[in-house]
Design a protein around this motif. Structure first.
Motif, short mmCIF file in Angstrom:
data_model
loop_
_atom_site.label_atom_id
_atom_site.label_comp_id
_atom_site.label_asym_id
_atom_site.label_seq_id
_atom_site.Cartn_x
_atom_site.Cartn_y
_atom_site.Cartn_z
N ALA A 1 0.84 -1.21 0.00
CA ALA A 1 0.00 0.00 0.00
C ALA A 1 0.87 1.25 0.00
N GLY A 2 1.99 1.20 0.72
CA GLY A 2 2.91 2.34 0.72
C GLY A 2 3.52 2.59 -0.64
N ILE A 3 3.83 1.50 -1.36
CA ILE A 3 4.36 1.65 -2.72
C ILE A 3 3.30 2.22 -3.65
N ALA A 4 2.06 1.76 -3.48
CA ALA A 4 0.98 2.22 -4.35
C ALA A 4 0.70 3.71 -4.17
N TYR A 5 0.79 4.19 -2.93
CA TYR A 5 0.50 5.59 -2.64
C TYR A 5 1.76 6.33 -2.22
N PHE A 6 2.88 6.02 -2.86
CA PHE A 6 4.17 6.58 -2.47
C PHE A 6 4.23 8.10 -2.65
N SER A 7 3.44 8.66 -3.55
CA SER A 7 3.51 10.10 -3.81
C SER A 7 2.96 10.92 -2.65
N SER A 8 2.16 10.31 -1.79
CA SER A 8 1.63 11.05 -0.65
C SER A 8 2.48 10.79 0.59
N GLY A 9 2.32 11.63 1.57
CA GLY A 9 3.07 11.47 2.82
C GLY A 9 2.67 10.21 3.57
N SER A 10 1.38 9.90 3.57
CA SER A 10 0.93 8.69 4.26
C SER A 10 1.42 7.43 3.55
N GLY A 11 1.60 7.50 2.24
CA GLY A 11 2.14 6.36 1.50
C GLY A 11 3.58 6.07 1.89
N LYS A 12 4.36 7.14 2.04
CA LYS A 12 5.76 6.96 2.46
C LYS A 12 5.83 6.39 3.88
#
Length: 129
Positions: free
Chosen positions: A23-34
Motif C-alpha cells: 500500500a505504501g508503494i501504491a501511494y508513495f507520492s503522498s506522505g501517508s504512503g511513504k
C-alpha cells in the motif's frame, strides 16, 4: 499453512507487513504512503527476525536429492512455452494467429509447470520415505 502457533504468528505478521508495504508503494507520492512503506518494511524486518528465531526449532528435514535431468527438462519445457508466446506474437500480425500461438505457448508452459516439474519433485518426496 503453519505447523505451529509461532509459525502462524510470524506468517500473519509477514502478511500484514507485506500488505502495508505494498500500500505504501501504491501511494508513495503522498506522505501517508511513504509512512506506510516505512512501517511495512519495519514489520517485514520483524517478521523475518521471528522466522529466523523459530528456524532451529523445526529440526532436520528429510530431503533427498531430486533428479537434475527431470528438473532441467521441466524448466526447458516451461521456457519453451514462454518463448512460443514471445516469438508467436512477433511472427504474425493477425489477432487469430497471435491468440493461437499464445494459447499453444500457455499450454506448453503449463505442461512444464504442472506435470514435468512436480514429477521431478515427487521422485524422492519426503512422504515416500
Amino acid at each position: 499453512m503453519a505447523a505451529t502457533k509461532s509459525q502462524g504468528r510470524s506468517f500473519t505478521i509477514f502478511m500484514v507487513g507485506a500488505t502495508t508495504a505494498a500500500a505504501g508503494i501504491a501511494y508513495f507520492s503522498s506522505g501517508s504512503g511513504k509512512l506506510a512503506l516505512i512501517i511495512g518494511l519495519v514489520i517485514l524486518a520483524i517478521s523475518f527476525g521471528m522466522f529466523l528465531k523459530i528456524k532451529p526449532e523445526e529440526g532436520k528435514v528429510a530431503f533427498a536429492a531430486q533428479p537434475f535431468v527431470t528438473k532441467l527438462i521441466g524448466v526447458v519445457v516451461t521456457l519453451l512455452g514462454w518463448l512460443t508466446v514471445l516469438f508467436g506474437i512477433h511472427a504474425t500480425s493477425s489477432v487469430g494467429g497471435r491468440m493461437t500461438t499464445s494459447i499453444i505457448g500457455l499450454v506448453v508452459s503449463l505442461i512444464g509447470v504442472l506435470f514435468v516439474l512436480p514429477s521431478a519433485a515427487n521422485k524422492n518426496a519426503i512422504w515416500k520415505a
